[in-house]
Design an enzyme around this catalytic site. Structure first.
Site, PDB file in Angstrom:
ATOM      1  N   GLU A  21       7.012   0.474   8.025  1.00  0.00           N
ATOM      2  CA  GLU A  21       7.209   0.676   6.590  1.00  0.00           C
ATOM      3  C   GLU A  21       8.532   0.047   6.141  1.00  0.00           C
ATOM      4  OE1 GLU A  21       4.983   1.981   4.387  1.00  0.00           O
ATOM      5  OE2 GLU A  21       3.713   1.804   6.170  1.00  0.00           O
ATOM      6  N   TRP A  68       7.715  -3.517   5.861  1.00  0.00           N
ATOM      7  CA  TRP A  68       7.005  -3.911   4.639  1.00  0.00           C
ATOM      8  C   TRP A  68       7.995  -4.100   3.496  1.00  0.00           C
ATOM      9  CZ3 TRP A  68       2.298  -5.658   3.512  1.00  0.00           C
ATOM     10  CH2 TRP A  68       1.892  -5.674   2.170  1.00  0.00           C
ATOM     11  N   TRP A  92      -8.499  -9.284 -17.779  1.00  0.00           N
ATOM     12  CA  TRP A  92      -7.967  -7.943 -18.012  1.00  0.00           C
ATOM     13  C   TRP A  92      -8.390  -7.440 -19.388  1.00  0.00           C
ATOM     14  CZ3 TRP A  92      -6.499  -6.190 -13.591  1.00  0.00           C
ATOM     15  CH2 TRP A  92      -5.830  -7.005 -12.670  1.00  0.00           C
ATOM     16  N   ASN A 140       3.373   7.947  -1.704  1.00  0.00           N
ATOM     17  CA  ASN A 140       2.890   6.577  -1.521  1.00  0.00           C
ATOM     18  C   ASN A 140       1.375   6.470  -1.550  1.00  0.00           C
ATOM     19  OD1 ASN A 140       3.422   3.693  -0.809  1.00  0.00           O
ATOM     20  ND2 ASN A 140       2.230   4.254   0.990  1.00  0.00           N
ATOM     21  N   TRP A 197      -2.106  -5.454 -13.939  1.00  0.00           N
ATOM     22  CA  TRP A 197      -1.173  -4.804 -13.015  1.00  0.00           C
ATOM     23  C   TRP A 197       0.258  -4.841 -13.523  1.00  0.00           C
ATOM     24  CZ3 TRP A 197       2.888  -7.594 -11.033  1.00  0.00           C
ATOM     25  CH2 TRP A 197       2.782  -9.001 -11.063  1.00  0.00           C
ATOM     26  N   TRP A 212       2.132  -3.539  -6.230  1.00  0.00           N
ATOM     27  CA  TRP A 212       1.140  -3.641  -7.300  1.00  0.00           C
ATOM     28  C   TRP A 212       0.210  -4.822  -7.070  1.00  0.00           C
ATOM     29  CZ3 TRP A 212      -0.747  -0.746 -11.147  1.00  0.00           C
ATOM     30  CH2 TRP A 212      -0.073   0.439 -11.448  1.00  0.00           C
TER      31      TRP A 212
END
Length: 485
Positions: free
Chosen positions: A279, A282, A310, A345, A363, A386
Site C-alpha cells: 500500500e 501504491w 459522461w 479505503n 470522475w 479515481w
C-alpha cells in the site's frame, strides 16, 4: 559584510512537517550555522489550492511543528504570499546565503522550485534540495527500456528490492541561535472553518506526535490482521496514516522501517507486512506516475476515455455528496467523509464506482469533491485512485468491473455495523435487509421505523439498469469483454 560562516541558512518547510528523518533539516543543521525555519502559505502556487479539510489539518500541523521547534529552542517563521518573494524577503532580512528544502514532485510545484533555485542561485543564494517524501525519486525506478512503469506489480517489485532504510534520526536537540525574524500569526490566516464549523467531528491529532501515535497503534493492533481487516470498514485494521504521510509528519521510510522491525520481532506475519508495504508502494507508484505524466491530474491517462459520454446529473451528484443515494454502504461512506474528513479505503472504491459507473458522472467531479473534503487529499493518490476506478488510469481496474453496492456491503459489512454507525435511520433493520432496505417487507420497515422516501431515500438509480447503461457507454471507448464484480 558577514562571512559565510556567520550567516544563517534557511530551512524551508513544505510537505515535511516533522523533525525526525528529515534530510533537509539534518543537512541544514549540519552546517553548524544558525538555521531560520520557514513555512510559506503560497495560495498562488501552480496547480491546486488546498481544499478545506487540508487547510484544517495544516493549521494544526503547523502549530504542532512550531511547538516542537520551541521546545528545542527554535522558532517557525510563518509567511503568507508568493513563495519566491517571501524567500527573497527573508534572505534580505537575515543575510542568509543558502536555502535547504525537501523537494515537491507534483506538477507545477516541481518546476516552480527549479525556477526559484535558478533565480536565487543567480543572486548568490544556493538552494539544496532533497527527497524527504518518497522512498525513491520519480524517474529513478524505470523499466529495462528506460521508460516509466505503467503497471504497479513490476514497479513495486523493483523498488521494494532497492529500498534504502538508514537508521532513524531524531533531529538536533538544540535548535536555538537563529536571528529574530518577523512572521505572521497563524490565527490570522483563518485556516479553521467557521460559519459553520464543519470540523467538529474530526477525530485526528495532526502533527508529528500524532503521526507516531497512529503508527504505534497500527503496528500494535492493526498490522497483525491487515490483509483481511483492511477491507472491513467497521474494523480498526486501517493505519490511518495517509494524512500524516501527505503532510510529511512521518516519512515512508520510517513507516517501512517500523513495519520491518515488527516483522523481525515476530509481531507481524510476513504476508501482513508485505500487504501493507504494498500500500505504501501504491502511494509511491501514484507519485511517480503523476510526476512523469503530469497531464493525468485532469485528463484521462488512457486518452480514449476522454471521449467517454459522461452524463450531466446535478441531482445525482448532489445526492451522492450528501449521502442520500439510497444505497446504504455508499451513503455511509459519504457521511463518514463529511463528518471526519476521511473514508475507509474499501468504501472509497464503492462510492467512487457508484458515481462514475452507476451515475456516469465524470470522475473529475468526484476527485474534486474528495480533494476538498479529505484530510489526506494527496493529488497523486487522489487522481490515480479515481482513474483506477474509472478504468482510465495506468494499471486501472477494467471498466467492465462494476462494483455492486449491495453485494459489496453484504460482503464487507455483513452485520451492518458500519452502515448502522453512519446511517442511523437504518440502525434497527435486521442484517438481512440493511444493505437493500427497499427489498424489505413493509412490516419489517415499519418495525424498524424506516419510511422509504421519507426517513431514508429510495435508490436514485437501479443498479442493474445502471450497470447495463455503463457497459453500453463503454462501447464508445473500449472493446473489452464484459463482467460484474
Amino acid at each position: 559584510m558577514k562571512s559565510s560562516g556567520d550567516r544563517p541558512v534557511v530551512l524551508w518547510f513544505r510537505k515535511d512537517l516533522r523533525l525526525r528523518d528529515n534530510p533537509a533539516l539534518e543537512r541544514a543543521f549540519a552546517t553548524g550555522r544558525p538555521v531560520v525555519c520557514l513555512y510559506v502559505l503560497d495560495e498562488a502556487l501552480p496547480g491546486r489550492v488546498m481544499g478545506g479539510a487540508s487547510l484544517w489539518w495544516l493549521n494544526r500541523s503547523l502549530r504542532a511543528l512550531g511547538q516542537s521547534l520551541k521546545t528545542r529552542g527554535g522558532r517557525l517563521v510563518l509567511r503568507r504570499g508568493n513563495a519566491e518573494a517571501e524567500l527573497r524577503r527573508l534572505v534580505g532580512e537575515t543575510g542568509a546565503d543558502e536555502v535547504y528544502l525537501n523537494r515537491m514532485f507534483e506538477p507545477g510545484a516541481f518546476e516552480r522550485d527549479a525556477d526559484i533555485a535558478q533565480g536565487l542561485g543567480a543572486d548568490g543564494v544556493a538552494c539544496h534540495g532533497f527527497n524527504g517524501s518518497l522512498l525513491a525519486k520519480p524517474g529513478s525506478v524505470l523499466t529495462g527500456c528506460g521508460g516509466a512503469y505503467r503497471v504497479f506489480t513490476p514497479f513495486w517489485r523493483q523498488l521494494a528490492s532497492q529500498i534504502d532504510l538508514p537508521g532513524e534520526t531524531r533531529g538536533p536537540q538544540d535548535m536555538s541561535g537563529a536571528p529574530a525574524t518577523p512572521g505572521d500569526r497563524i490565527e490570522d490566516w483563518g485556516l479553521h472553518p467557521s460559519r459553520p464549523d464543519w470540523s467538529k467531528g474530526f477525530d485526528w491529532e495532526p502533527g508529528e506526535a500524532g503521526a507516531h501515535e497512529a503508527l504505534n497503534r497500527f503496528i500494535g493492533h492493526g498490522l497483525h490482521n491487515y490483509s483481511v481487516g483492511r477491507d472491513i470498514p467497521s474494523s480498526q485494521a486501517c493505519s490511518r496514516l495517509s494524512p500524516h504521510l501527505h503532510f510529511g509528519e512521518v516519512s515512508p521510510r520510517e513507516v517501512i522501517r517500523r513495519v520491518r522491525k515488527a516483522l523481525s520481532d515476530g509481531r507481524a506475519r510476513p504476508e501482513e507486512a508485505a500487504r501493507f508495504e504494498a500500500e505504501i508502494g501504491w502511494r509511491e507508484f501514484s507519485a511517480h506516475l503523476l510526476h512523469q505524466f503530469p497531464a493525468m491530474s485532469d485528463r484521462a491517462f488512457r486518452a480514449e476515455f476522454e471521449a467517454f459520454p459522461w452524463r450531466d446529473d446535478e441531482a445525482g451528484f448532489r445526492a451522492w455528496t450528501q449521502g442520500r443515494t439510497g444505497y446504504p454502504i455508499v451513503d455511509a461512506g459519504m457521511r463518514q467523509l463529511w463528518a471526519t474528513g476521511w473514508m475507509h479505503n474499501r468504501v472509497r472504491m464503492i462510492a467512487a464506482s457508484f458515481l462514475v459507473k452507476d451515475l456516469l458522472i465524470d470522475w473529475r467531479r468526484g476527485e474534486a469533491w474528495f480533494w476538498d473534503t479529505l484530510v489526506d487529499a494527496d493529488l497523486a493518490s487522489n487522481v490515480q485512485n479515481w482513474q483506477w476506478v474509472a478504468g482510465s488510469g495506468a494499471d486501472a481496474a477494467p471498466y467492465f468491473r462494476v462494483f455492486n453496492p449491495v453485494t459489496q456491503g453484504q460482503k464487507f459489512d455483513g452485520h451492518g455495523a458500519y452502515v448502522r454507525r453512519w446511517v442511523p435511520e437504518l440502525a434497527q433493520l435486521p442484517d438481512r435487509w440493511i444493505h437493500a432496505p427497499w427489498t424489505a417487507p413493509a412490516e419489517v420497515l415499519s418495525a424498524a421505523g424506516v419510511r422509504l422516501g421519507a426517513t431514508y431515500p429510495r435508490p436514485i438509480v437501479d443498479h442493474g439498469e445502471a450497470r447495463t447503461r455503463a457497459l453500453e457507454a463503454l462501447k464508445a471507448v473500449s472493446a473489452a469483454r464484459l463482467g460484474d464484480d
